[in-house]
Design a protein around this motif. Structure first.
Motif, PDB file in Angstrom:
ATOM      1  N   LEU A 218       0.822  -1.207   0.000  1.00  0.00           N
ATOM      2  CA  LEU A 218       0.000   0.000   0.000  1.00  0.00           C
ATOM      3  C   LEU A 218       0.858   1.259   0.000  1.00  0.00           C
ATOM      4  O   LEU A 218       1.854   1.345   0.736  1.00  0.00           O
ATOM      5  CB  LEU A 218      -0.904   0.020   1.230  1.00  0.00           C
ATOM      6  N   ASN A 219       0.468   2.229  -0.805  1.00  0.00           N
ATOM      7  CA  ASN A 219       1.122   3.535  -0.769  1.00  0.00           C
ATOM      8  C   ASN A 219       0.930   4.131   0.622  1.00  0.00           C
ATOM      9  O   ASN A 219      -0.055   3.830   1.302  1.00  0.00           O
ATOM     10  CB  ASN A 219       0.501   4.442  -1.834  1.00  0.00           C
ATOM     11  N   ASN A 220       1.842   4.987   1.037  1.00  0.00           N
ATOM     12  CA  ASN A 220       1.801   5.495   2.407  1.00  0.00           C
ATOM     13  C   ASN A 220       2.462   6.869   2.478  1.00  0.00           C
ATOM     14  O   ASN A 220       3.179   7.278   1.554  1.00  0.00           O
ATOM     15  CB  ASN A 220       2.496   4.506   3.342  1.00  0.00           C
ATOM     16  N   PRO A 221       2.234   7.622   3.574  1.00  0.00           N
ATOM     17  CA  PRO A 221       2.765   8.987   3.675  1.00  0.00           C
ATOM     18  C   PRO A 221       4.272   9.093   3.527  1.00  0.00           C
ATOM     19  O   PRO A 221       4.775  10.021   2.890  1.00  0.00           O
ATOM     20  CB  PRO A 221       2.318   9.424   5.078  1.00  0.00           C
ATOM     21  N   LYS A 222       5.021   8.152   4.128  1.00  0.00           N
ATOM     22  CA  LYS A 222       6.482   8.227   4.068  1.00  0.00           C
ATOM     23  C   LYS A 222       7.028   7.912   2.679  1.00  0.00           C
ATOM     24  O   LYS A 222       8.151   8.290   2.356  1.00  0.00           O
ATOM     25  CB  LYS A 222       7.101   7.281   5.104  1.00  0.00           C
ATOM     26  N   MET A 223       6.240   7.228   1.870  1.00  0.00           N
ATOM     27  CA  MET A 223       6.634   6.944   0.493  1.00  0.00           C
ATOM     28  C   MET A 223       6.196   8.068  -0.433  1.00  0.00           C
ATOM     29  O   MET A 223       6.961   8.538  -1.280  1.00  0.00           O
ATOM     30  CB  MET A 223       6.031   5.621   0.032  1.00  0.00           C
ATOM     31  N   HIS A 224       4.966   8.522  -0.229  1.00  0.00           N
ATOM     32  CA  HIS A 224       4.412   9.494  -1.163  1.00  0.00           C
ATOM     33  C   HIS A 224       5.041  10.877  -1.019  1.00  0.00           C
ATOM     34  O   HIS A 224       5.030  11.659  -1.970  1.00  0.00           O
ATOM     35  CB  HIS A 224       2.895   9.596  -0.990  1.00  0.00           C
ATOM     36  N   ILE A 225       5.595  11.176   0.157  1.00  0.00           N
ATOM     37  CA  ILE A 225       6.240  12.477   0.339  1.00  0.00           C
ATOM     38  C   ILE A 225       7.364  12.664  -0.675  1.00  0.00           C
ATOM     39  O   ILE A 225       7.605  13.769  -1.170  1.00  0.00           O
ATOM     40  CB  ILE A 225       6.784  12.626   1.787  1.00  0.00           C
ATOM     41  N   TRP A 226       8.028  11.553  -1.040  1.00  0.00           N
ATOM     42  CA  TRP A 226       9.126  11.634  -2.005  1.00  0.00           C
ATOM     43  C   TRP A 226       8.612  11.876  -3.422  1.00  0.00           C
ATOM     44  O   TRP A 226       9.333  12.413  -4.259  1.00  0.00           O
ATOM     45  CB  TRP A 226       9.980  10.370  -1.957  1.00  0.00           C
ATOM     46  N   HIS A 227       7.394  11.483  -3.685  1.00  0.00           N
ATOM     47  CA  HIS A 227       6.811  11.782  -4.998  1.00  0.00           C
ATOM     48  C   HIS A 227       6.660  13.281  -5.197  1.00  0.00           C
ATOM     49  O   HIS A 227       6.717  13.776  -6.322  1.00  0.00           O
ATOM     50  CB  HIS A 227       5.442  11.105  -5.126  1.00  0.00           C
ATOM     51  N   HIS A 228       6.478  14.007  -4.093  1.00  0.00           N
ATOM     52  CA  HIS A 228       6.295  15.456  -4.149  1.00  0.00           C
ATOM     53  C   HIS A 228       7.600  16.219  -3.927  1.00  0.00           C
ATOM     54  O   HIS A 228       7.572  17.441  -3.803  1.00  0.00           O
ATOM     55  CB  HIS A 228       5.261  15.890  -3.106  1.00  0.00           C
ATOM     56  N   SER A 229       8.715  15.516  -3.872  1.00  0.00           N
ATOM     57  CA  SER A 229      10.000  16.174  -3.643  1.00  0.00           C
ATOM     58  C   SER A 229      10.328  17.154  -4.766  1.00  0.00           C
ATOM     59  O   SER A 229      10.170  16.838  -5.950  1.00  0.00           O
ATOM     60  CB  SER A 229      11.110  15.126  -3.537  1.00  0.00           C
TER      61      SER A 229
END
Length: 309
Positions: A218-229
């Motif tokens: 599952l996608n998660n906050p600690k992973m998705h934050i890097w998508h917005h880097s």
């Protein structure tokens, strides 16, 4: 022509009556109140156990994102999307009829257990969305629309809803044929969609969760934050972590990237200091924007790499 005009008229009145009914008659399949309930739930979690403790409860862009919720999930369809999509479906069906094809259903799933129908629909829809999301980053003309979502400078649950209405058109258009080949009911779609909304809320929330071993699924906050880097690795000029609900696609296809704790990384994109902050200007941006020298250089790199893939 008269048939299509009637569809447009019925779509406007039908969707307006639907909105009124959603608000005035709460039920267990009421999208309006489910959306409000899930939003409040995740917002309360942000307030009680924030990951970035110095981030304000009403973070930068909170009210703009709140209006995007109202527009993208309610007003946009009333303005015209519902009518246009209904006409589009009818035109497509009329086109199929020229070849004697009544529908595109190729796989019958109605006789399968309800849980398996939900699982199949969820996985197929998410895989399609993962691929579309990749293209939003790889294709310059799509990236201009997707920039709006990446203009978020502080993450919170409502950031999920900051996106240009053209993304809805792109996602739904690409999804239509594959999902039309499998028969699903309205109730099943509602359940899958609300689960995806909940996961999307959590992905963008100010929460320091990664779900442990389930983070590979599952996608998660600690992973998705890097998508917005804002700063992208040299070997990933398009970005990374494209999963919407599932992270497994990124791990399977090599687009996963979590080099360290991304709690305080800068969010955005190159040149975002000149990006408009108002709702109207953001919607108009993709249609008016002229590429800067930096963006031309960036697109040149993208186009070159596209040819080598």
């Amino acid at each position: 022509m008269e048939k299509y005009l009637k569809i447009i008229k019925d779509s406007f009145t039908g969707y307006f009556n639907y909105l009124v009914d959603e608000i005035s008659n709460p039920s267990w399949t009421n999208y309006f109140y489910w959306l409000i309930g899930l939003s409040l739930l995740v917002w309360v979690l942000e307030i009680l156990i924030p990951w970035r403790k110095n981030q304000a409860v009403f973070r930068k862009g909170f009210w703009l994102d709140s209006f995007y919720i109202l527009f993208n999930f309610f007003l946009f369809s009333l303005v015209g999307y519902n009518a246009i999509s209904n006409v589009g479906v009818e035109l497509f069906n009329d086109f199929l009829a020229l070849f004697g094809i009544e529908n595109l259903v190729a796989i019958e799933v109605q006789d399968l257990p309800a849980w398996s129908q939900l699982l199949i629909m969820f996985v197929i829809a998410d895989f399609i969305q993962w691929n579309v999301h990749r293209q939003l980053h790889r294709r310059p003309w799509l990236w201009k629309f997707h920039k709006i979502h990446h203009s978020v400078k502080e993450m919170g649950f409502a950031a999920q809803f900051r996106f240009h209405f053209m993304e809805t058109i792109v996602y739904k258009s690409v999804q239509y044929i594959p999902l039309a080949m499998i028969g699903f009911g309205i109730q099943e779609f509602f359940i899958v969609h609300m689960f995806a909304v909940f996961i999307g809320h959590l992905n963008h929330a100010n929460l320091g969760w990664n779900y442990g071993i389930f983070g590979y699924l599952l996608n998660n906050p600690k992973m998705h934050i890097w998508h917005h880097s804002k700063k992208l690795p040299k070997d990933r000029p398009y970005g990374m972590n494209y999963g919407l609900s599932l992270s497994i696609w990124d791990y399977l296809f090599g687009t996963a990237y979590i080099p360290k704790n991304g709690k305080n990384i800068e969010l955005g994109f190159e040149g975002d200091e000149n990006f408009p902050e108002g709702f109207g200007k953001q919607l108009a941006y993709p249609f008016q924007h002229k590429q800067t020298t930096t963006q031309k250089k960036f697109n040149k790199i993208r186009n070159h790499e596209n040819k080598t893939i």
